[in-house]
Design an enzyme around this catalytic site. Sequence first.
Site, PDB file in Angstrom:
ATOM      1  CD  GLU A   1      24.753 -23.524  47.692  1.00 52.97           C
ATOM      2  OE1 GLU A   1      23.604 -23.165  47.419  1.00 52.97           O
ATOM      3  OE2 GLU A   1      25.566 -24.044  47.195  1.00 52.97           O
TER       4      GLU A   1
ATOM      5  CD  GLU B   1      21.829 -29.265  39.082  1.00 54.25           C
ATOM      6  OE1 GLU B   1      22.011 -28.154  39.877  1.00 54.25           O
ATOM      7  OE2 GLU B   1      21.612 -30.513  39.457  1.00 54.25           O
TER       8      GLU B   1
ATOM      9  CB  THR C   1      20.614 -20.807  39.331  1.00 52.16           C
ATOM     10  OG1 THR C   1      21.076 -21.989  38.986  1.00 52.16           O
ATOM     11  CG2 THR C   1      20.840 -20.609  40.585  1.00 52.16           C
TER      12      THR C   1
ATOM     13  CG  ASP D   1      27.114 -24.246  37.559  1.00 47.99           C
ATOM     14  OD1 ASP D   1      27.505 -23.143  38.115  1.00 47.99           O
ATOM     15  OD2 ASP D   1      26.477 -24.890  38.057  1.00 47.99           O
TER      16      ASP D   1
ATOM     17  CD  GLU E   1      27.610 -34.326  42.933  1.00 49.96           C
ATOM     18  OE1 GLU E   1      28.331 -33.375  43.363  1.00 49.96           O
ATOM     19  OE2 GLU E   1      27.004 -34.315  41.861  1.00 49.96           O
TER      20      GLU E   1
END
Length: 873
Positions: free
Chosen positions: A88, A347, A433, A235, A329
């Site tokens: 993160e 996304e 991302t 991902d 989710e």
Amino acid sequence: MFDHAYGNYMEHAYPADELMPLTCRGRVRGQEPSRGDVDDALGKFSLTLIDSLDTLVVLNKTKEFEDAVRKVLRDVNLDNDVVVSVFETNIRVLGGLLGGHSLAIMLKEKGEYMQWYNDELLQMAKQLGYKLLPAFNTTSGLPYPRINLKFGIRKPEARTGTETDTCTACAGTLILEFAALSRFTGATIFEEYARKALDFLWEKRQRSSNLVGVTINIHTGDWVRKDSGVGAGIDSYYEYLLKAYVLLGDDSFLERFNTHYDAIMRYISQPPLLLDVHIHKPMLNARTWMDALLAFFPGLQVLKGDIRPAIETHEMLYQVIKKHNFLPEAFTTDFRVHWAQHPLRPEFAESTYFLYKATGDPYYLEVGKTLIENLNKYARVPCGFAAMKDVRTGSHEDRMDSFFLAEMFKYLYLLFADKEDIIFDIEDYIFTTEAHLLPLWLSTTNQRVSKKNTTSEYTELDDSNFDWTCPNTQILFPNDPLYAQSIREPLKNVVDKSCPRGIIRVREESLRSGAKPPLRARDFMATNPEHLEILKKMGVSLIHLKDGRVQLVQHAIQAASSIDAEDGLRFMQEMIELSSQQQKEQQLPPRAVQIVSHPFFGRVVLTAGPAQFGPDLSKHKETRGFVASSKPYNGCSELTNPEAVMGKIALIQRGQCMFAEKARNIQNAGAIGGIVIDDNEGSSSDTAPLFQMAGDGKDTDDITIPMLFLFSKEGGIILDAIREYEEVEVLLSDKAKDRDPEMENEEQPSSENDSQSAEQIASRSQEIDLVDQESPEESSVNSHPEALSPVDTDSAASVSSSEQDSNPMENLETTSLDGECTDLDNQLQEQPETEEDSNPNVSWGKKAQPIDSILADWNEDIEAFEMMDKDEL
């Protein structure tokens, strides 16, 4: 919309990492109840400001950008004694600083803004990069998942460095930021470390399937979780392989991506679904649900040039959004909600932008419009935008993640922007991302890292079918908007028309001579001696836990025979599936308390606990009325102020008597409904799970008013509103209703102070989870979502039951999906009702998962077990 979110962050939260939009304050690590791994993104470094830097430039807010950069340089400290996520921190903070630097030097070159800038953001990025490097001190080169910004790894004061596992995306989503840092600064060490991690993941892929697992041991390279998909945990690993080729021009990254992509389309892609599989047995699905993070994948497919499956999956996701307003989710293959929360993830907006860029189809502008309308209608609150706690009820969570500003507004703005709306050429940059912008000219800058093709060292690649250039969308869509429409059309009703298949006939089992049929999970009773003996034969042991739950553990080697072991495995699978299904899906859903009076107008939604008595709000009309406190406040005797609660919704405090008794007392006083407020001061949905108010063991048919439960913190919001405005009207319902714009327009706040007071009270609103603790005088049905915890090679299921002689499966039923489908085979017989059905202390839900779904999952798992090697087991 961006101004509303960013402005409230700067006014109410800065320099904290994130804004808490319901309570109008900053979220500071250590000062709020811990949210577990979610808090690892917070490092006391003004996260939202750094994450928003390049968004300001994209939205043509260059003056605000210049001010924001000055604040970062003046206020942000990267040397805090706090443990943060390497992943993160890399994508949000390091990426944010590099994106800010990229656009700062672009503005400086243009000659109007940032003339004073001298690479200060880049120096901060370099400082942070060096702070992250100790995480790579492993034999494999895979980084530790967490690091202490001040003390690094493994030192006693670091409080980290003992972890053994990390997710594939966590280790494989570093190359863009680290390579950009190396190219910007000339310090090659960053790119070298990121490349080594990627090389190791590639080497450890499953060779026969070319898939990677979700979790890997950072020391040994063994896969810890061997399921594979394109969602959470994996991902952005795939995303960064393709984008690393675009940014760095290294052929090996494209070769790896194409190899993985071929495996994904061969095994995981089941259009329009994307389902996780076992890496060793990729023809077997590993789960029957999908998570929201896979919504990025259609956008990645656009970059790859594979437009058709991108359109298909995107359309399926859009249909789910149209059903629930947001993407849950997680949702099942038949599009039911699996995990109900939605933290305003970007996304889907990202994929919508890329599909519009590729096709030019105005349909995707309509999709974007829907996203914007839903955000404003359901997520916008006075202090920003609040995440959804439950998409089914519309309740909020006191959370506005930094990625909402970094990504959501960027992609939505770019979706609608004309070329002249953007002050620079967006095509000169690649999105990380986290949607941070890195310039493509980095590919030819400071190329001191060896670019030998390490891919070929590990495998013989047949790349004859791989495209070495990106497809020209001008050729793919030669003025033919009907092409994309023709692909979408068959999927228009895929969600609404989804229905479980007809019940699969259970295979006939040849009964052993004189033997009884195998024990089924639905028939099991924990205190039946005969059942316990059967469990023992099947190798299943039973453990009574201190909290009243029963845990079952199977050791196949202890079974009396191989047939008994197989029966035991089936029993465990049935028990796990039934218990999990009931705990996660078959509980009575939470209810909503919505403040609808001036000046709230429905903006404040509190999730409330239901009652086992009184009318069911999901089947009866909602109740709307003004609230009034009862006297006595505990509601345990005849009310002394019946005139005050007559025709109103009575507020009563929990404790000193049964819930049903309180309900009868306020009903006798003329109340039209009741809200029980927890007497445990400070209780909050932040830390408390779901429970429903139980009856008193007597006939409660005489209770005809709806009753809901609120925690102390959320109940205090209503009490504060009463003190401020005297008359407060609420709506008791099964889920939040649309706001009333006409009333909102007619009744404007009478003064600026009124507006501020309303904002202060609304800001304290918070969604409700439901507490599972109870006063000694009150009984409740307790749920333990943590009960299922299969460990290592043993099958394990924990079953919660207040009375162990109750039959937890007595009323097993199969039902059609949400009542939408009725054409199931007529092969089920309902179990007869028993006295135990009305027992308020049985924590099992009243309905179970359809048998065909249970059997399908069970058979898949059995087949997977049978085909696994002993070392895998």
